[in-house]
Design a protein around this motif. Sequence first.
Motif, PDB file in Angstrom:
ATOM      1  N   GLU A 114       0.831  -1.206   0.000  1.00 38.26           N
ATOM      2  CA  GLU A 114       0.000   0.000   0.000  1.00 38.26           C
ATOM      3  C   GLU A 114       0.867   1.258   0.000  1.00 38.26           C
ATOM      4  OE1 GLU A 114      -3.921  -1.621   2.459  1.00 38.26           O
ATOM      5  OE2 GLU A 114      -2.182  -0.854   3.568  1.00 38.26           O
ATOM      6  N   TYR A 115       1.970   1.212   0.733  1.00 43.66           N
ATOM      7  CA  TYR A 115       2.897   2.351   0.782  1.00 43.66           C
ATOM      8  C   TYR A 115       3.441   2.662  -0.613  1.00 43.66           C
ATOM      9  CZ  TYR A 115       6.999   5.144   1.990  1.00 43.66           C
ATOM     10  OH  TYR A 115       7.942   6.138   2.064  1.00 43.66           O
ATOM     11  N   LEU A 116       3.895   1.632  -1.302  1.00 43.44           N
ATOM     12  CA  LEU A 116       4.450   1.846  -2.642  1.00 43.44           C
ATOM     13  C   LEU A 116       3.437   2.481  -3.581  1.00 43.44           C
ATOM     14  CD1 LEU A 116       6.502  -1.427  -3.162  1.00 43.44           C
ATOM     15  CD2 LEU A 116       7.413   0.903  -2.936  1.00 43.44           C
ATOM     16  N   GLU A 117       2.165   2.105  -3.459  1.00 43.52           N
ATOM     17  CA  GLU A 117       1.115   2.600  -4.347  1.00 43.52           C
ATOM     18  C   GLU A 117       0.497   3.923  -3.895  1.00 43.52           C
ATOM     19  OE1 GLU A 117       0.344   1.153  -7.261  1.00 43.52           O
ATOM     20  OE2 GLU A 117       1.977  -0.243  -6.835  1.00 43.52           O
ATOM     21  N   PHE A 118       0.730   4.322  -2.656  1.00 47.91           N
ATOM     22  CA  PHE A 118       0.027   5.473  -2.087  1.00 47.91           C
ATOM     23  C   PHE A 118       0.386   6.769  -2.810  1.00 47.91           C
ATOM     24  CE2 PHE A 118      -0.803   8.957   0.764  1.00 47.91           C
ATOM     25  CZ  PHE A 118      -2.041   8.636   1.277  1.00 47.91           C
ATOM     26  N   ASP A 119      -0.674   7.517  -3.220  1.00 42.47           N
ATOM     27  CA  ASP A 119      -0.454   8.822  -3.844  1.00 42.47           C
ATOM     28  C   ASP A 119      -1.636   9.768  -3.627  1.00 42.47           C
ATOM     29  OD1 ASP A 119      -2.342   7.744  -5.533  1.00 42.47           O
ATOM     30  OD2 ASP A 119      -1.235   8.119  -7.372  1.00 42.47           O
ATOM     31  N   GLU A 120      -2.402   9.537  -2.548  1.00 42.15           N
ATOM     32  CA  GLU A 120      -3.555  10.391  -2.265  1.00 42.15           C
ATOM     33  C   GLU A 120      -3.114  11.829  -2.038  1.00 42.15           C
ATOM     34  OE1 GLU A 120      -6.419   9.517   0.836  1.00 42.15           O
ATOM     35  OE2 GLU A 120      -6.293   7.396   0.299  1.00 42.15           O
ATOM     36  N   PRO A 121      -3.758  12.783  -2.676  1.00 43.02           N
ATOM     37  CA  PRO A 121      -3.413  14.193  -2.450  1.00 43.02           C
ATOM     38  C   PRO A 121      -3.613  14.587  -0.981  1.00 43.02           C
ATOM     39  CG  PRO A 121      -4.876  13.951  -4.339  1.00 43.02           C
ATOM     40  CD  PRO A 121      -4.823  12.619  -3.659  1.00 43.02           C
ATOM     41  N   GLY A 122      -2.848  15.583  -0.554  1.00 44.69           N
ATOM     42  CA  GLY A 122      -3.012  16.137   0.780  1.00 44.69           C
ATOM     43  C   GLY A 122      -2.236  15.439   1.871  1.00 44.69           C
ATOM     44  N   HIS A 123      -1.273  14.617   1.505  1.00 40.64           N
ATOM     45  CA  HIS A 123      -0.489  13.864   2.482  1.00 40.64           C
ATOM     46  C   HIS A 123       1.009  13.992   2.190  1.00 40.64           C
ATOM     47  CE1 HIS A 123      -4.425  11.942   2.695  1.00 40.64           C
ATOM     48  NE2 HIS A 123      -4.089  11.568   3.916  1.00 40.64           N
ATOM     49  N   ILE A 124       1.789  13.611   3.183  1.00 44.43           N
ATOM     50  CA  ILE A 124       3.215  13.380   2.941  1.00 44.43           C
ATOM     51  C   ILE A 124       3.440  11.885   3.081  1.00 44.43           C
ATOM     52  CG2 ILE A 124       4.090  15.651   3.560  1.00 44.43           C
ATOM     53  CD1 ILE A 124       4.782  12.975   6.002  1.00 44.43           C
ATOM     54  N   LYS A 125       4.452  11.448   2.406  1.00 48.73           N
ATOM     55  CA  LYS A 125       4.860  10.040   2.432  1.00 48.73           C
ATOM     56  C   LYS A 125       6.350  10.077   2.745  1.00 48.73           C
ATOM     57  CE  LYS A 125       4.981   6.315  -0.994  1.00 48.73           C
ATOM     58  NZ  LYS A 125       4.443   5.921  -2.307  1.00 48.73           N
TER      59      LYS A 125
END
Length: 190
Positions: A114-125
């Motif tokens: 899920e981390y690798l795929e995560f790209d939701e706006p409004g967040h930092i990774k």
Amino acid sequence: MASCDSWLPHYQWRTHHGRSVPAEPGVVARAVRQVRPAEMYALRPLVFVRSIPARLTSPDKERHLDRDAPVVDGLYEGVGAFQLQDDPGGDLVVGFVGQPWSLRQRWLTLTPDEYLEFDEPGHIKGLMAFSVASQGAGTHLHTETRVYGTDQASVRRFRPYWLLIQPFSSLIRHDWLTAAARRAGSRPRQ
């Protein structure tokens, strides 16, 4: 660090710190994972100060670092960080995703996929990684932190937060490396 490139190849913010430790790499890698808040001088007061807004707005939800449990466990259990990679005797990579700029920080706990795929706006990774490598008669211990804003709004919101916390984040990383070197049974060398 090669493992950082696998997990977060693109980022807007990065810090890295390292030191030589006259001990075997496996001993140093274990020491990093075993460091406790009681062994770090800067961590507990800084975490206390950062937690004041959350304690004032949610007094029933007490979050604190157990001074006798490994710091890594506290990150997983209390902060919402999660393990991305843990090579026994080698690299440790911890991930985090959320909105740290708000008074009541919002964190997501994800699986590595899920981390690798995560790209939701409004967040930092982001990630925090530790690595060990043989160096002469000892080990080079290295830590790196990377942070990526998923969109321009999160970049704008995170930038002032990073300017404020980055010196303290670096202080904690230096403190962690020093504690790991002490735990490995050595006097740290720069």
